[in-house]
Design an enzyme around this catalytic site. Structure first.
Site, short mmCIF file in Angstrom:
data_model
loop_
_atom_site.label_atom_id
_atom_site.label_comp_id
_atom_site.label_asym_id
_atom_site.label_seq_id
_atom_site.Cartn_x
_atom_site.Cartn_y
_atom_site.Cartn_z
CG HIS A 157 -2.41 -0.89 1.16
ND1 HIS A 157 -2.69 -1.12 1.91
CD2 HIS A 157 -2.12 -1.45 -0.03
CE1 HIS A 157 -3.57 -2.83 1.64
NE2 HIS A 157 -3.39 -2.69 0.54
CB CYS A 175 3.09 14.33 -9.56
SG CYS A 175 2.45 15.55 -10.34
CB CYS A 197 3.12 15.68 -14.50
SG CYS A 197 5.49 15.47 -13.06
CB CYS A 214 5.69 17.76 -9.13
SG CYS A 214 6.25 16.76 -10.19
CB CYS A 266 4.81 19.81 -13.68
SG CYS A 266 3.68 18.74 -12.09
ZN LIG Z 1 4.53 16.81 -11.31
#
Ligand SMILES: [Zn+2]
Length: 277
Positions: free
Chosen positions: A132, A140, A144, A172, A175
């Site tokens: 898990h 992210c 992404c 992240c 991005c």
């Molecule tokens: Zn990202």
């Protein structure tokens, strides 16, 4: 049930095994004071602001919450990271690590726990599957890419305990979107998974497994119970450690140890070493 004779019976089963699969669930971490949040009232007692909003654990352990209740969603995980950091893996973890490293020819730990305590206690990284995920890795929210990364910092976010709202979320690196725990949540289509751990586990179970040890699985999250049943049906002996005898209702193994995880592992370890000498 006479515990000491049952401990010896279970230890004998394990002592005959070259290859052992160890399945750990919430009851393993309970001895390290890690709460499970399965009980709604206990959860709301820890987090009063969630009671008034009617937010249950599964509402926040949810990609929906990271879109719609971000401050609460991260607060829930930030609280858990701090709690896991304040507590320690108990000696039972170190016993398992020694079994994996030295006692059995081939052993693997498959855990449903997300506290990362097996790896934190020094378990060999190539012998663990966190089915898990782990609260010590991030990914992210979009996501992404298929990347996830380690994030051991505590504290990670700002956390207001009165409102149970977090701020200054991790992002992240690719991005700039908000990052989230690398954990399989409820209704979670965005969880990236851990291909390396999955591959190592698959190759472990491709070879014969001589014994299975199931620790602290309540049946509420039955992933490990079903794995144990799969092996039991092939004639593999399964030792079940659980404080609650009703936790044996799915598995119905004769090798049931009605004990807390830590105490059972200490008793089994002692019996195992006397059998091996
Ligand atoms: Zn990202």
């Amino acid at each position: 049930m006479e515990n000491s004779s049952q401990v010896l019976r279970c230890a004998k089963v394990l002592s005959l095994a070259d290859s052992i699969l160890i399945l750990t669930s919430a009851g393993m971490s309970a001895d390290s004071n890690i709460p499970t949040f399965r009980d709604k009232e206990g959860y709301w007692k820890n987090f009063p602001p969630f009671r008034s909003k009617g937010l249950e654990a599964q509402d926040l352990a949810n990609p929906w919450a990271f879109e719609n209740e971000l401050e609460h969603a991260w607060a829930f995980y930030e609280w858990r990271r701090r709690n896991a950091n304040e507590n320690q893996p108990h000696p039972g973890y170190h016993i398992l690590n020694r079994w994996v490293d030295e006692v059995f020819e081939n052993a693997f730990i498959h855990t449903t726990n997300t506290d990362g305590y097996h790896l934190r206690s020094g378990a060999a990284a190539d012998r663990v599957k966190e089915v898990h995920g782990s609260m010590w890795r991030l990914q992210c929210t979009r996501p992404c890419s298929g990347d996830f990364w380690d994030e051991p910092a505590v504290p990670l976010c700002d956390l207001d305990y009165d409102t149970m709202k977090a701020a200054n979320f991790p992002t992240c690196p690719h991005c700039g979107a908000v990052a989230r725990p690398h954990i399989l949540m409820f209704g979670d289509a965005q969880y990236i998974g851990h291909p390396e751990q999955e591959k190592r586990f698959s190759s472990f179970v491709q070879n014969p497994v001589d014994a299975v040890l199931l620790i602290g699985s309540s049946g509420a999250v039955p992933t490990n119970d079903y794995l144990a049943v799969h092996f039991r049906d092939q004639g593999v002996p399964v030792v079940n450690i659980n404080l609650d005898s009703s936790a044996n209702s799915i598995l119905r193994t004769e090798f049931m140890l009605e004990m807390p995880g830590k105490a059972a592992l200490e008793a089994l370890d002692k019996a195992l070493s006397s059998l091996k000498n």
